[in-house]
Scaffold this motif. Structure first.
Motif, short mmCIF file in Angstrom:
data_model
loop_
_atom_site.label_atom_id
_atom_site.label_comp_id
_atom_site.label_asym_id
_atom_site.label_seq_id
_atom_site.Cartn_x
_atom_site.Cartn_y
_atom_site.Cartn_z
N LEU A 59 -8.17 -20.61 -1.83
CA LEU A 59 -8.27 -21.99 -1.35
C LEU A 59 -7.00 -22.43 -0.64
O LEU A 59 -7.04 -23.14 0.36
N GLN A 60 -5.87 -21.95 -1.18
CA GLN A 60 -4.61 -22.35 -0.54
C GLN A 60 -4.53 -21.80 0.88
O GLN A 60 -4.03 -22.46 1.77
N GLU A 108 0.96 -12.91 -6.18
CA GLU A 108 2.00 -12.06 -6.76
C GLU A 108 2.06 -12.27 -8.27
O GLU A 108 2.15 -11.32 -9.06
N GLU A 109 2.00 -13.56 -8.63
CA GLU A 109 2.04 -13.92 -10.05
C GLU A 109 0.89 -13.27 -10.81
O GLU A 109 1.05 -12.68 -11.88
N GLU A 110 -0.28 -13.37 -10.19
CA GLU A 110 -1.48 -12.80 -10.82
C GLU A 110 -1.31 -11.30 -11.01
O GLU A 110 -1.65 -10.73 -12.04
N LEU A 155 -7.02 -9.33 -4.24
CA LEU A 155 -6.55 -10.62 -3.74
C LEU A 155 -5.38 -10.43 -2.78
O LEU A 155 -5.37 -10.95 -1.66
N LYS A 156 -4.44 -9.62 -3.25
CA LYS A 156 -3.28 -9.40 -2.39
C LYS A 156 -3.69 -8.70 -1.10
O LYS A 156 -3.23 -9.04 -0.01
N GLY A 157 -4.56 -7.75 -1.22
CA GLY A 157 -5.03 -7.01 -0.05
C GLY A 157 -5.66 -7.94 0.97
O GLY A 157 -5.50 -7.78 2.18
N ARG A 158 -6.41 -8.90 0.46
CA ARG A 158 -7.07 -9.83 1.38
C ARG A 158 -6.04 -10.73 2.05
O ARG A 158 -6.20 -11.13 3.20
N LEU A 159 -4.98 -11.07 1.32
CA LEU A 159 -3.98 -11.96 1.89
C LEU A 159 -3.12 -11.22 2.90
O LEU A 159 -2.76 -11.75 3.95
N HIS A 160 -2.78 -10.00 2.56
CA HIS A 160 -1.94 -9.23 3.48
C HIS A 160 -2.81 -8.64 4.57
O HIS A 160 -3.90 -8.16 4.31
N GLY A 161 -2.26 -8.64 5.75
CA GLY A 161 -2.99 -8.03 6.86
C GLY A 161 -2.59 -6.58 7.00
O GLY A 161 -1.82 -6.03 6.20
N GLY A 162 -3.20 -5.96 7.95
CA GLY A 162 -2.78 -4.65 8.42
C GLY A 162 -2.88 -3.55 7.39
O GLY A 162 -3.67 -3.64 6.45
N ARG A 178 1.96 -19.59 1.84
CA ARG A 178 3.07 -19.19 0.98
C ARG A 178 2.71 -19.34 -0.49
O ARG A 178 2.95 -18.46 -1.32
N ALA A 179 2.15 -20.51 -0.74
CA ALA A 179 1.73 -20.73 -2.13
C ALA A 179 0.72 -19.67 -2.55
O ALA A 179 0.74 -19.17 -3.67
#
Lengths: 926, 939
Positions: free
Chosen positions: B753-754, B768-770, B789-796, B761-762
């Motif tokens: 959602l963020q 990361e916390e998760e 989750l991280k994978g989806r946030l990070h590109g490439g 950033r949030a």
């Protein structure tokens, strides 16, 4: 009462079967009367022999011929009227004077013979047939009147046909038997023949009856036409056909009709006669006539003509010098006509007379069972003797009835409790719950003199397995118990506690825990079992278990602690000793007729034999256990144990289908408690494993484990559920879990210290080991060779042979196989082990064994002898055998000579032939 | 209307004809109760009066047996009142001598009547009066219920039947079967003289139809008629009563009311039967009462003993009951119809009935019948005097509990309490047993009864044991009253360290309860974790108490995620190794172990443990069953089977509806968990609207509902609201020390959602916390989810690698749905290429197997590609694929059958299955779909 048979006569005017002779005689009378000739005919017969029917028939015949018919019937109510019968007779006669009428209806003075003159006068114009039924019941005035009529018959066209039941009517016989002016024809009605009955069947049912039907009709009616006709008419009215299949309905109808006739006959009898009939109904021919009269009451013996009166009723028949009732239907009805209290009283008096006359116990018991309490000691003694006899003959229902009845007698609380115990022990065969409740009540009964009975009751009940109610009862008895009773009750309480699974339940009991080394034998047994279950201190377990039995065998000692001690000894590897204990216990229990306990002991002994690899004996014991107490009668919490033993026996003896069936029909392991469920789960798991249901098997073994661990029963000697679960895990590919389980089992077995448990554990570890298999299996075999757990040893050897064969070491395999063969000598060829030996032998390249039956004498050899002899028979030297079995060569020699003697052979060569013959090897194998 | 009685009427007519010619006769009409004797008499009267036959009638009644000449007076009354005055005068004048005795206005006392009966003048006078009447014309005399005729009248009838000659009369008497007075000598004299005995037969089905027609004005259904006929056994009275009852209830004679006919217990019939019962001799009434009381349970021996009859008396009474037509067969003591039982019961007084039930209880008890049967009898008695009644009620309660009927068990126990025989400790035990039964369905009552029992108990140990009978609150706050109680008894008992044996166990279990009550308090949770650590590597689990305490401590460790997963599952499995999956577990802390294992992503073993439950066939009624279902739901959710889980969760929620407090909370939590996975808007709405309204203070429930609310908001595009909810939820969880990432996965949603609201950033920080949390905890599902989750946030490539890592981690998880998600995300991210193909090939069947094919579908459409792999054809079997392939080649079913060597029937079956799975309506649509199926077929 229905009298439908009377109109049977009407149809078609057909002849009355079996009465042709009488009909002919009566027809002659009618014909003669038509020609103006008078006649007197008497028809006599028992009640129900059909005199009324004949009277009716002749009346119609005469009426059809245009004659005048006047009829009268004497009955009890008419008997009360002066000239009652005459009044009936004269009702249709016209022209009677008013004076005559007045006299007939009781007005005015008795002018002698009212209406007789008018009758005779009118008869001149109109020939008249007079019929009168049941002359025995004629009122005196009518009797006199008929006498006068008969005396005035000559020259008058009038005939008298009189019927009577029975020949004993003084007044009437006075008239007819004296030589009179007119010859008297006397007709006596006899019973119908079978052929007559068959004709009646055809007549009434409209078709000939099947042979079984007619003969049943003849037999049940005893040739009584009234009964036969009425029953057949009712039968036909229901629309039935006279087929063999309908015999039960016919019989029921005949019973009903006979009953009705009996009731009527009774209602007309004097009290003394009824009393005699009742006495007869109660005793049958048990008592001779004088005693019977005594039973019937005062006056019976003195009454003149009583016997004749009775015979005239048709209810009794002479039997030798005595009397008996005609049949069971009559007996039942005579009894039914009494009130319950009268019956109970009469039976009681009869029983007492029978007791005094010293008739056999069984007969007295039969009377006592229906009697009110006799209140005398002999009654209880008799009942108990009959009970014992019935038990010996295997008639348990009868035995239970005897003791139940005995408890109705007044007695001391102590004796009552003892009797209750006896009853509860056998009641288990019919209504186990009732037995449990009886025991609970005994436990709850207060009083110092009952302390023994209370402990015995708790013992008996808890042995069967009834736990909750009995435990509550024990708890309620504990506070007031002292000394030995207290100690023993506590022992029983704790023993039953081990059988429970759920320790979350509230046990608010203040039962003192068992001391570490209890002096009381019962507590020692209980403590030994506690220790054994938790695999604590083998030496102490053994010591306590032995103490539980010493100096205690015989009458007084409790069952459950001794059984527990025997089971503990089984876990400490003292198998022979445990077996002896069980044998002693079983003998004792059988004597006491404690069926539930015996059955349990047998099942435990079955388990013992299983462990020893003696399938034949295990099979026998398992079967005996079920015979002793049918499966359905076992307590639901204990029954799974029997199932478990049976399943395992079936499985090991190669009856896999039976094992499957037993496993499938065993009750579901649901919400029930009880340690027995672990055994059942284990046994079911083995069946699952056999059939390749790996997941189910694993769950079952784990389930068994959970049920044991929950109570802290960690001893692997109880059952190797961990090894078996490990096998299932391995089959499912979970090697880690398999190894963890076996590691744990080995560790626990070592801690416990019984070699056979260790052997089992090592075998289990070897089976699932991924490396060093042979090594481990050899270790297991080594451990097991010193024990009596031959089933485990056989398992280890089998695995080992396989491993060696896989590794290609045929030599080692062959040696092991030979050893293995020594273990199957008492097995049936179909047993799992024998089968494996054959398969492995086949793999070795030898012809498969033919499956010959073992030499019968093999079973008489001791275990050690058998193994030694088999090894010798396979060509091994004494020293080799000694090494193999870890004994001295001297021992080997002794065993061999023992074996030769028992097998009746002379030496090694013969032994070798015997072995070969048994195992079906070719004779040329070295 | 009188049916099927023509034969009887003809016989009477024949007899009348003979009487006209001077041949008078007596006819006897017999049969059981209700066969229609009286009705036939009515008909005869009506029919023959028209033919100029004078009819004299009398109905005997049991009440009038003492009324001397009652029947005679009835017979002559109509004659005297109906005749012209001068005729009557003549009759009375001529026969005046007796008239005063018989026809006096006052009733003749019985004694005097008997004396008069003996008088020949009276007998003669009455007969000659009759003779006078006959002189004027033929006469039909009807006497109903001969068995109840008073003795003087009977005496006269016996006199008359022997002197019928010279009259022109037919006498018809009815006699009911099975009446003991039939054996009366005078009655026998009457019946013996009968020229004919008429026994009307039961009605046929056709006649029953006739009656139905008459009552309903239409023909009944065959089945209805048969039912009516069966239950009445062809007895007209029974049949009539049933039909009237049905008509009153407004039923139509249709097949669907056949059961109503069977169930009906007409009151009119009951009255008749009760009346009949009252006239029976004592043994017969006793037996009937015994049958009514014992019902189907009684074997003959028991019946006899209850009736106080010996074997002989029983046989006689049973026969009598059967002759009355009350039992179906001669051998079995079972009433022909329920209404007979009602009748028998209504003819007993309350006291009689109680006495009988009490006696029956004793008999059943003594003969070893199951406790519940005995209890059923005791329940019908207000106070029982037996010493064993409490015991047997308790045993019955045990049985009832075992078969899963706690309410029945509680009824037995309440009855036992009513006996009042117990005081002090005994009463306390009973109260405790009652509470134990009640905890299954009425926790409040359970608590109340325990509170009542505790003061009655003598020692701290006992009180502690009693308090422990209250089920622990698995999720949510323990009621303060219970908490007080637990504190109090725990204080009384003292700490476990000072105790041994049972007392120590009790103390440990109290500690467990008290510790668990603090599971929403971070300090308490930390203390609990410390306690667990203090127990060493392998906590002792030998006793139930130790296991219960350990389970509670494990839960604390799980909620806070303060111990690694490996430790937790190790201990949890050791606990399960020692606990069979019995139903009693729901009243202990064992469900906590299930939660711990779910949180640890280690549920494979637990499903086999739960499957042991399968073996016990239970009806779905109790809290126990609700627990079974919700545990299944939780485990299935954890295995990624939300669709299957939904079924169980819904059933649990339905069962729990009545018990909001305890089970209601936890079942809602479970259902919410399923809804979060399913993302079904309708379900979500339903939960939030209905169940969510019933807020509870339970943190677990609040959290679950907030997560669901956020999901709903997200679905509706209310992103900031959703985010707000999630962040608030997270803060609350952190504040309570609930850090478990599997149980409370609020961060992944919040991070997504963020991103949407533009605060990347949030989002990164949360992700990361998760991830850290998940790694710290160690459950694969949590780590995999965090990585995705991280994978989806990070590109490439970084993102792709994270996703690959996620997939790898999730392969160790029990949650296949999570794996499918990761695979799909990865496949999407790869944007084509062989790896993408392979990943999607794996993902689609996996998603389908999880019952979530929509997942794959959504992934496919969002990718903007036609997705050959997104339809549920993955679920086609090999044969179904072959068959559909052949359909595509244009073969007919017949040809396909020939090709495959199977029957056309089999082909049809396969096709039907394929249609259903592919959601197509038929062959044409299938063919249209086939090109898309081809890759599958090749693969």
């Amino acid at each position: 009462m229905r009298r439908t048979y009377s109109h049977t006569m009407q149809f078609n005017g057909l002849p009355f079967p079996g009465r042709e002779r009488e009909q002919a005689a009566l027809a002659r009378v009618v014909t003669d009367l038509g020609r103006g000739r008078p006649a007197v005919v008497t028809i006599a017969g028992r009640p129900g022999s059909g005199q009324r029917a004949l009277l009716g028939w002749v009346a119609r015949l005469a009426a059809d011929r245009g004659l005048r018919v006047l009829r009268a019937e004497a009955t009890p109510s008419e008997h009360a009227l002066r000239y009652g019968a005459v009044d009936q007779l004269l009702t249709p006669v016209d022209g009677l004077g008013d004076g005559t009428r007045q006299v007939l209806v009781g007005h005015g003075p008795d002018t002698r013979l009212p209406g007789l003159a008018e009758l005779l006068r009118s008869a001149r114009d109109q020939p008249t047939l007079v019929t009168v039924a049941d002359v025995g019941l004629l009122d005196p005035a009518s009797l006199r009147w008929f006498g006068a009529l008969i005396r005035r018959l000559p020259g008058t066209p009038a005939a008298v046909v009189a019927g009577s039941t029975g020949g004993h009517h003084p007044g009437w016989s006075g008239i007819t038997s004296a030589p009179g002016p007119v010859p008297v024809t006397q007709l006596t009605l006899s019973a119908l023949t079978d052929r007559d009955i068959a004709t009646a069947v055809a007549l009434i049912c409209g078709e000939p009856g099947e042979e079984p039907f007619t003969s049943a009709a003849a037999e049940a009616t005893a040739g009584s036409p009234a009964v036969a006709h009425e029953a057949l008419n009712r039968f036909a009215a229901r629309g039935h056909r006279p087929l063999a299949a309908r015999v039960p309905e016919l019989r029921a109808l005949i019973t009903a009709v006979t009953g009705e006739h009996t009731t009527r006959a009774l209602s007309g009898l004097p009290d003394t006669a009824v009393a005699v009939l009742r006495a007869l109904a109660v005793c049958g021919e048990l008592l001779d006539l004088p005693l019977l009269y005594t039973l019937a009451g005062p006056g019976a013996a003195r009454e003149p003509g009583l016997r004749a009166t009775l015979e005239a009723t048709g209810l009794t028949v002479a039997s030798g010098t005595g009397l008996r009732l005609r049949n069971a239907d009559v007996r039942t009805r005579v009894l039914e006509e009494m009130t319950a209290a009268e019956r109970a009283d009469l039976f009681a008096r009869a029983a007492e007379l029978a007791h005094r006359a010293a008739v056999p116990d069984e007969e007295i018991t039969r009377l006592l069972l229906a009697a009110r309490p006799a209140g005398e000691p002999w009654a209880v003694h008799t009942l108990r003797r009959t009970c014992a006899a019935a038990l010996r003959a295997g008639r348990s229902a009868e035995a239970i009835a005897c003791l139940t009845r005995a408890l109705d007698e007044p007695m001391e609380p102590g004796s009552r409790a003892r009797l209750g115990l006896e009853l509860a022990a056998i009641e288990v065969l019919a209504a186990p719950e009732a037995g449990d409740r009886r025991l609970e009540e005994i436990i709850r009964t207060e009083g110092d003199q009952l302390s023994r009975a209370r402990t015995r009751a708790a013992d008996l009940g808890l042995t069967r397995g009834g736990v909750e109610g009995l435990r509550r009862a024990v708890l309620s008895a504990l506070p007031t118990a002292h000394d030995v009773e207290r100690a023993e009750l506590a022992a029983l309480y704790w023993l039953s506690d081990e059988g429970r699974e759920d320790d979350t339940a509230l046990t608010l009991a203040d039962v003192p825990p068992l001391p570490e080394r209890p002096p009381c034998p019962a507590q020692a047994g209980a403590r030994a079992w506690q220790l054994a279950l938790r695999a604590e201190n083998l030496a102490l377990t053994r010591e306590l278990a032995r103490r539980a039995a010493t100096g205690q065998e015989g009458g007084g000692a409790l069952i459950l602690p001794r059984l527990a001690a025997a089971r503990a000894l089984l876990l400490t590897d003292d198998v022979e000793e445990a077996g002896t204990r069980l044998d002693v216990l079983h003998t004792e229990l059988r004597r006491q007729h404690a069926r539930a306990a015996s059955a349990l002991v047998l099942a435990v002994r079955g388990e013992l034999h299983l462990r020893r690899g003696r399938l034949d004996m295990a099979e026998r014991d398992a079967a005996a256990a079920e015979r002793c107490l049918p499966h359905a009668r076992w307590h639901p919490d204990t029954a799974p144990y029997l199932s478990a033993v049976q399943i395992t026996v079936a499985l090991e003896s190669g009856q896999t289908d039976r094992a499957r069936a037993l496993a499938a029909t065993a009750p579901p392991t649901g919400e029930r408690e009880g340690a027995a469920w672990a055994y059942l789960l284990f046994a079911q798991g083995t069946v699952d494993l056999l059939d390749g249901r790996i997941t189910d098997a694993r769950e079952r073994f784990r389930g068994a484990g959970r049920r044991l661990l929950r109570r802290g029963h960690i001893n692997p000697a109880l059952m190797p559920w961990r090894s078996m679960a490990a096998r299932a895990c391995q089959a499912a590919g979970d090697h880690e879990e398999a190894e963890r389980l076996t590691r744990e089992e080995v560790a626990l077995a070592r801690r416990w210290g019984a070699p056979s448990a260790l052997g089992w554990a090592q075998l289990g570890a070897g089976r699932v080991a991924r490396e060093g298999r042979a090594e481990r299996l050899r270790e297991a075999a080594g451990t097991l060779r010193g024990t009596s757990s031959l089933l485990a040893l056989a398992g280890a050897l089998t695995e080992l042979v396989r491993t060696e064969l896989d590794a290609g070491d045929r030599c080692a395999a062959s040696a092991l196989l030979a050893e293995l063969a020594t273990l199957t000598t008492t097995h049936r060829p179909s047993s799992r082990l024998a089968e494996r030996v054959r398969v492995l032998t086949g793999r070795l390249g030898r012809p498969a064994a033919s499956g010959a039956v073992p030499h019968p004498a093999w079973a008489t050899l001791t275990e050690a002898e058998r193994r030694t002899a088999t090894l010798a028979g396979h060509g091994r030297g004494n020293r080799e055998i000694a090494e193999l079995l870890s004994v001295t060569t001297r021992t080997v020699e002794l065993r061999l000579s023992g074996a030769y003697r028992k097998l009746r052979i002379r030496g090694r060569a013969e032994l070798r032939m015997l072995i070969r013959a048994t195992e079906g090897y070719g004779t040329d194998v070295a | 209307m009188l049916l099927e009685r023509e034969a009887e009427k003809a016989q009477v007519a024949e007899a009348l004809a003979a009487a006209r010619a001077g041949d008078s006769s007596l006819l006897l009409l017999t049969g059981p109760l209700g066969i229609g004797r009286t009705a036939l008499l009515h008909q005869l009267a009506a029919r023959t009066e028209d033919d100029g036959v004078r009819v004299l009638r009398a109905n005997a009644a049991p009440m009038e047996q003492d009324f001397a000449f009652g029947v005679v007076r009835q017979l002559f009354d109509s004659l005297l009142t109906g005749a012209p005055e001068e005729l009557r005068d003549r009759w009375l004048r001529e026969h005046g001598g007796f008239a005063r005795t018989v026809f006096a206005d006052d009733a003749v006392p019985a004694g005097e009547g008997r004396a008069a009966a003996a008088s020949e003048a009276v007998l003669y006078g009455l007969r000659s009066l009759l003779a006078d009447v006959c002189a004027d014309g033929p006469l039909l005399l009807l006497v109903d219920d001969l068995q109840w005729v008073d003795t003087p009248s009977l005496r006269w009838l016996a006199y008359l039947v022997k002197r019928l000659h010279g009259l022109r009369a037919v006498l018809v008497c009815t006699l009911r079967d099975g009446d003991p007075r039939a054996q009366h000598p005078l009655l026998c004299e009457v019946t013996d003289a009968a020229a004919r005995v008429l026994s009307p037969a039961p009605l046929t089905v056709d006649a029953a139809q006739g009656m139905i027609q008459e009552h309903f004005g239409e023909r009944g259904d065959e089945e209805f008629a048969r039912a009516c006929h069966d239950i009445s056994g062809g007895n007209p009275l029974f049949l009539l009563s049933v039909l009237l009852g049905l008509a009153v209830n407004g039923h139509q004679p249709t097949a669907c009311h056949a059961d109503a006919a069977r169930e009906l217990r007409p009151s009119q019939l009951r009255e008749r039967l009760a009346g009949c019962m009252r006239t029976q001799p004592q043994p017969v009434r006793d037996l009937a009462a015994a049958i009514a009381v014992l019902g189907d349970q009684g074997d003959p021996g028991l019946m006899a003993r209850l009736a106080g009859l010996d074997a002989i008396g029983y046989a006689a009474a049973l026969r009598a009951v059967h002759e009355l037509g009350l039992t179906a067969t001669e051998q079995e003591p079972r009433f022909v119809h329920r209404v007979v039982q009602d009748a028998v019961e209504s003819s007993m007084t309350v006291a009689e009935r109680e006495r009988l039930h009490d006696a029956a209880a004793e008999l059943l008890y003594r003969s070893g019948c199951p406790a519940e049967l005995v209890a059923a009898q005791l329940m019908a008695v207000t106070a029982s005097r037996h010493s064993w009644s409490v015991e047997v009620l308790r045993a019955a309660a045990d049985t009832a509990l075992r078969r899963g009927a706690p309410d029945t068990a509680a009824r037995y126990l309440r009855r036992a309490l009513l006996d009042g025989a117990l005081s002090g400790e005994g009463r306390a035990r009973l109260l405790i047993d009652l509470a134990t039964a009640e905890r299954g369905f009425d926790p409040a009552a359970c608590e109340r009864h325990i509170s009542q029992a505790i003061p009655l108990l003598p020692s701290a140990r006992h009180r502690a044991a009693a308090a422990l009978r209250i089920s622990p609150t698995i999720v949510g706050l323990t009621p303060p009253s219970v908490l007080d109680l637990l504190h109090q008894v725990a204080e009384d008992l003292g700490p476990a360290a000072d105790l041994a044996g049972t007392a120590r166990d009790l103390s440990l279990r109290l500690e467990a309860r008290l510790r668990h009550s603090g599971h929403e308090d971070p300090a308490e949770l930390a203390a609990a974790v410390a306690r667990l650590n203090g127990m060493g590597e392998e906590p002792a689990l030998g006793s139930t108490a130790e296991r219960e305490l350990t389970a509670v401590l494990l839960t604390a460790a799980t909620l806070t995620a303060r111990l690694p997963v490996g430790r937790i599952t190790g201990i949890a499995h050791r606990i399960l190794e020692r606990e069979p999956a019995t139903s009693a577990r729901v009243h202990s802390a064992l469900p906590l172990v299930v939660i711990a294992l779910v949180a640890s992503d280690s549920v494979r073993d637990i499903s086999s443990w739960l499957s042991a439950e399968r073996h016990t066939a239970r009806q779905d009624t109790t809290v126990v069953d609700a627990f079974v279902h919700l545990e299944q739901a939780m485990v299935l959710t954890a295995r990624g089977r939300p669709a299957k889980a939904l079924d169980h969760a819904e059933r649990a929620a339905r069962l729990a509806e009545a018990h909001w407090q305890e089970i209601g909370v936890i079942s809602t939590v479970a259902l919410t968990g399923v809804a979060l996975e399913l993302r079904d808007p309708a379900l979500t709405e339903r939960i939030l609207d209905r169940l969510g309204r019933r807020r509870s203070a339970s943190l677990a429930l609040t959290t679950a509902l907030q997560l669901l609310k956020a999901a709903q908001d997200t679905g509706h595009g209310r992103w900031s609201a959703a985010l707000e909810t999630l962040l608030a939820c997270g803060r609350q969880l952190e504040a309570s020390g609930w850090r478990n990432p599997v149980l409370f996965p609020w961060r992944p949603g919040a991070a997504a959602l963020q991103v949407r609201v533009g605060d990347a950033r949030a989002a990164f920080a949360l992700a990361e916390e998760e991830h850290l949390r998940a790694v710290e905890w160690g459950a694969p599902v949590a780590i995999g989810r965090a990585l995705r989750l991280k994978g989806r946030l990070h590109g490439g490539d970084r993102g792709v690698n994270l996703l690959r890592e996620s997939v790898d981690v999730l392969r160790a998880s029990a949650n296949e749905l999570e794996l499918a998600r990761a695979l799909l995300t990865l496949g999407r991210r790869l944007r084509g290429g062989s790896e993408a193909e392979a990943v999607l090939q794996e993902a689609v069947p996996l998603a389908a197997a999880c019952g979530a094919p929509w997942l794959a579908e959504r992934a496919g459409t969002r990718n903007g590609r036609t997705a050959p792999t997104v339809r549920p054809e993955a679920s086609l079997t090999r044969t179904e694929r072959t068959v559909t392939g052949l359909v595509g080649r244009g073969l007919t079913n017949q040809e396909i059958a020939g090709e495959l060597g199977v029957t056309t029937r089999a082909v049809e079956k396969h096709l039907t299955h394929a249609y259903r799975k592919l959601e197509v309506s038929g062959r044409r649509e299938l063919i249209r779909l086939l090109p898309r199926l081809q890759p599958q077929n090749r693969g």
